[in-house]
Motif scaffolding. Sequence first.
Motif, short mmCIF file in Angstrom:
data_model
loop_
_atom_site.label_atom_id
_atom_site.label_comp_id
_atom_site.label_asym_id
_atom_site.label_seq_id
_atom_site.Cartn_x
_atom_site.Cartn_y
_atom_site.Cartn_z
N VAL A 690 34.18 39.95 15.73
CA VAL A 690 35.02 41.00 15.18
C VAL A 690 34.08 42.04 14.58
N ALA A 691 34.16 43.27 15.10
CA ALA A 691 33.16 44.27 14.78
C ALA A 691 33.63 45.23 13.69
N LYS A 692 32.63 45.76 12.97
CA LYS A 692 32.80 46.87 12.03
C LYS A 692 33.84 46.60 10.95
N LEU A 693 33.59 45.52 10.23
CA LEU A 693 34.42 45.21 9.06
C LEU A 693 33.72 45.74 7.80
N LEU A 694 34.50 46.28 6.90
CA LEU A 694 34.00 46.84 5.65
C LEU A 694 33.75 45.71 4.66
N VAL A 695 32.55 45.63 4.13
CA VAL A 695 32.23 44.59 3.15
C VAL A 695 32.83 44.96 1.80
N VAL A 696 33.65 44.05 1.26
CA VAL A 696 34.29 44.25 -0.04
C VAL A 696 33.82 43.12 -0.96
N PRO A 697 33.07 43.43 -2.02
CA PRO A 697 32.68 42.37 -2.97
C PRO A 697 33.91 41.79 -3.65
N TYR A 698 33.94 40.46 -3.76
CA TYR A 698 35.15 39.82 -4.27
C TYR A 698 34.78 38.51 -4.95
N ASP A 699 35.64 38.07 -5.82
CA ASP A 699 35.44 36.81 -6.54
C ASP A 699 35.82 35.66 -5.62
N VAL A 700 34.85 35.23 -4.82
CA VAL A 700 35.05 34.16 -3.85
C VAL A 700 33.83 33.26 -3.93
N PRO A 701 33.96 31.94 -3.73
CA PRO A 701 32.81 31.04 -3.87
C PRO A 701 31.66 31.39 -2.94
N ARG A 702 30.45 31.07 -3.36
CA ARG A 702 29.28 31.28 -2.52
C ARG A 702 29.45 30.56 -1.18
N GLY A 703 29.05 31.23 -0.12
CA GLY A 703 29.12 30.64 1.22
C GLY A 703 30.47 30.78 1.88
N CYS A 704 31.43 31.41 1.19
CA CYS A 704 32.79 31.56 1.74
C CYS A 704 33.11 33.05 1.94
N LEU A 705 33.88 33.33 2.96
CA LEU A 705 34.34 34.68 3.26
C LEU A 705 35.85 34.67 3.41
N GLY A 706 36.46 35.83 3.22
CA GLY A 706 37.89 36.00 3.50
C GLY A 706 38.09 37.22 4.37
N ALA A 707 38.94 37.12 5.38
CA ALA A 707 39.27 38.27 6.23
C ALA A 707 40.67 38.04 6.80
N TYR A 708 41.26 39.09 7.33
CA TYR A 708 42.68 39.05 7.64
C TYR A 708 43.01 38.35 8.97
N TYR A 709 44.11 37.64 8.94
CA TYR A 709 44.81 37.08 10.10
C TYR A 709 45.88 38.10 10.50
N PRO A 710 46.15 38.36 11.77
CA PRO A 710 45.59 37.69 12.96
C PRO A 710 44.36 38.35 13.54
N GLU A 711 43.84 39.39 12.90
CA GLU A 711 42.73 40.13 13.49
C GLU A 711 41.51 39.24 13.75
N CYS A 712 41.32 38.22 12.91
CA CYS A 712 40.13 37.37 13.04
C CYS A 712 40.37 36.10 13.85
N ASN A 713 41.53 35.98 14.47
CA ASN A 713 41.80 34.78 15.27
C ASN A 713 40.82 34.61 16.43
N ILE A 714 40.27 35.73 16.89
CA ILE A 714 39.31 35.67 17.99
C ILE A 714 38.11 34.81 17.65
N LEU A 715 37.83 34.63 16.36
CA LEU A 715 36.67 33.87 15.90
C LEU A 715 36.91 32.37 15.90
#
Length: 741
Positions: A690-715
Motif C-alpha cells: 500500500v503506497a504513499k501513506l501519511l505517517v501520523v504519530p500516535y499513542d500506539v505500542p512500540r512495534g505496532c502500526l494502525g491503518a484503515y480497513y479495507p484499504e490495507c486488506n491487500i497486505l
Amino acid sequence: MKSVAEINIREKVGVETARELTRQNKPGGFMCVSCAWGKPAHPHIAEFCENGAKATAWELTSFRTTPDFFTQHTVTELRNWKDYDLEQAGRLTHPLKYDANSDRYVAVSWAEAFADIGAHLKTYDPTKVVFYASGRASLETSYMWALMARMYGSQNLPDSSNMCHETTSVGLKSAIGSPVGTIHLSDYDQCDAIFYFGQNPGVNSPRFLHPLRACAKRGVEIVVFNPLKERGLERFTDPQNPIEMATGKSTPIATQYHQVKTGGDIAALMGICKYVIAADDQCQRIGAPAILDHAFIAEHTTGFEAFADKVRATGWDEIERESGLARNDLEAAGAVYVKSKRVICVYGMGLTQHVHGIDNLHTLVNLMLLRGNVGKPGAGFGPVRGHSNVQGQRTVGITEKPELAPLDILKDLYDFEPPREKGWDTVAACEHIVDGTARAFIGLGGNLARAVPDTAAIEPAWQQLDLTVSIATKLNRTHLLPGRTCYLLPCLGRIETDEQASGPQAVTMEDSFSRIYGSRGRATPAAETLLSEPAIVAGIAKATIDPNPKVDWDAWVGNYALIRDAIEATYPDKFARFNERMWTPGGFWKGVPATHRQWLTESGRAEFNVPTAMNASGFVDAPGRFRLMTLRSNDQFNTTIYGYHDRFRGIKGTRDIVFMNRADMAEQGLAEHDLVDLVGDAGGNENRRVAKLLVVPYDVPRGCLGAYYPECNILIPVTHKAEQSHVPAGKSVPVRVEKSS
C-alpha cells in the motif's frame, strides 16, 4: 450532532428521514441497519447513535443510480472511483446485466435476470457455487437463502461471521458449549467490573456508551486492554444529557487503560490469571478465604489443574515481553478481578482476528471460569457483533458446517436430501476463487471482494468466475469485478415499506444478546422497480430448483408470517410462537444454555484450555517487522465509507494514513507527514504493498502500526488466518515500512 446534520444535508433527505429516526430501534419501529447492539424495551427518546443515523440517511438518500448513470460511466472507469464515491452515487433502481462489449451495466427485466441466472446455475456442480450472505439480511431472507442453497445442493454458505466473530463461534462453543455471548443487556446493571478487550464502542457500537456511562457512574471498575487509546473508552459526553452538552462535561469510562501490544492479549490474560491463582495459593497456605470459586470449578469445569500448572510455570519476564505491559499493571488488573463478585468480559475483533485468536478467547474463558463468572446475574461474556443480523443468520441456518444445521429436520419438512459435506467458509471461498475451482458467486448483500484479504489476487480472479450475482442497494467495488455473466439486483432497504400480496410486511433480526425483534419499514421505496430480498431469493430459487410441493416460494413472499412459521417448525426450541412474540418490547430471548450453566461440550462441563502460544500474531518479531492492526474510522461502517473525518483520532480529509509510535518513527528516520509504503512481510509478499501513506504519530505500542480497513486488506495473505476458525488475521499483520519513492 453536527456530523448527523451534515450527512442529512449532504444526502438531501427529506422530513421522512427525521420521522424514521424517531422509530429507529424502538418497539414497533425498524431495527437499525448498522450494528447489532441491543434494543431496550424502554428506549431513549433518540435510540440511535451517530453511525446509526448515518446509516439511515445513507439508505434514504435522495440520490439514485439509474441505468442512465451507466451510459455515462464504464465499469473500467468506475473501478478507479473511491469507495465513498461509488456509494454516494445513490440507490440502485433497476436490475442490471453487465455487457462486456460496451463495458457497461444495462437494464434488464426481472424475469430475464431470474431466467438467465437459473439457466446458468443448472449447468454447474452445486459444490462449486458460493452463496454468500452479508450480516444485514433479515431472519426471513436468511432462512430462504440457506434453504435455497441446500435444495440446490450447495453447503457453501459463507457469511460475515466468517470475517469477524467465527473465533467466538468456535472458541466459546468448544469451551462452554454455547457459541454466542451469555449475558443480557440488564446484566450491565448488576456487574461489579467490566474487563474490556479489543473493541471500540465510540466507532463500532456507540449506543453501548450509555450503559458504560451508567456503570462508570455507579462505581463499576472498567479495565480496558486495547493497543490504541480510543476516546469512547476514555470518556463520554452524553448527547442526550442537556447539562453535559451545554458544559462539555464528560464521564470518565476506563478506570484502568492498558495499551497491550497487538497480539499480546494471551500474555496479558496469563498475567492476570497468574496474579489471581497466586493469590488463591497464598490464601490456601494461610487458611484465608479462597479467591477462586473452587466449588464451581469442581462441579462445572474440567482441565483446571493443567491450566493452573501452566500459569504457575509461566514467568513474568515472558508475560511482560509478549504483552508489552508491566507486571505491576497486570497485577492491578488482577486485583480488580479478585475483589469483584460479578464480572462481564466484553471483546471485539481485536481479540478474535489473530492467528491464535482461539487461544486469546480460551484464555479469556479461563479467567472467567476461575471465579465462576459465567451463568450468574451480572457476569458473563459480551462479544460485540457488527452487522445488525450477523448472529441471527447463523441461528436460521447460514453456515458451511453441516453439524450446525438441522439437516434431518429440513429433510423431513421439505422432502429433499440436504448436502452433508462441509462447505466453504469465506477464506476457503476466496482460495477457490483464486485457484479457479469456484464457478459462481451469488451474494446476498455486502461488498465481499473489498472486505476479504489478498485483494490483489482476489480481484482478477473474481472476474474469471463464470457467473456473479449481487443483491444490493448501492454500487460498490465488488460489482465492478463482473464475472463472464454478471447481474446486479437492487432490493428494498429495511427502512422502506415492503408491500406484498397480504399487505405491508415486517421482518426480524437477532442482536448480540440473542434477542429477536420485529422490524417494520415505512419509508417510501427508492424506486417502484425494486423487489424485496425475499422476492429476489424466491425468483432465483424458482428459476433454479425443481418445483417442490412443500415449498411455496410465492406464498412465502406474499406473507412473511409463513416464513416465520417455517422457521419455527425448523427451530421449535428457539422460535416457539414466533409470530406472536416478534413484537415483544426488548425482543424475545432465543436462549443460551451456558447462561444456565448447561455446558454442551464434549465433556459436559466448561473446559479450561492451555494456550498453545503466548503471541497471538502467529509470527515472530524481527528487525524492521511491524505488527499492523487494521482499523475502522469514525466515518465508516465496515466497507461503507461515510466520509473522511475520523475526528476521534484527529484525522480529516484522507484515509491514506498510518498511525505510528514516535520512537519507531525516529528509529526508521521518519518525520510527521512523511510518505511511506507498507509492504507485506509474511514471506514472498513483496507484491503486497500500500503506497504513499501519511505517517501520523500516535499513542500506539512500540512495534505496532494502525491503518484503515479495507484499504490495507491487500497486505493480508489469504493464508494469514486464525487457526480453527479461519477468520482473516487482520489485527496483527506482518509488514515493513519503506519511504515512498
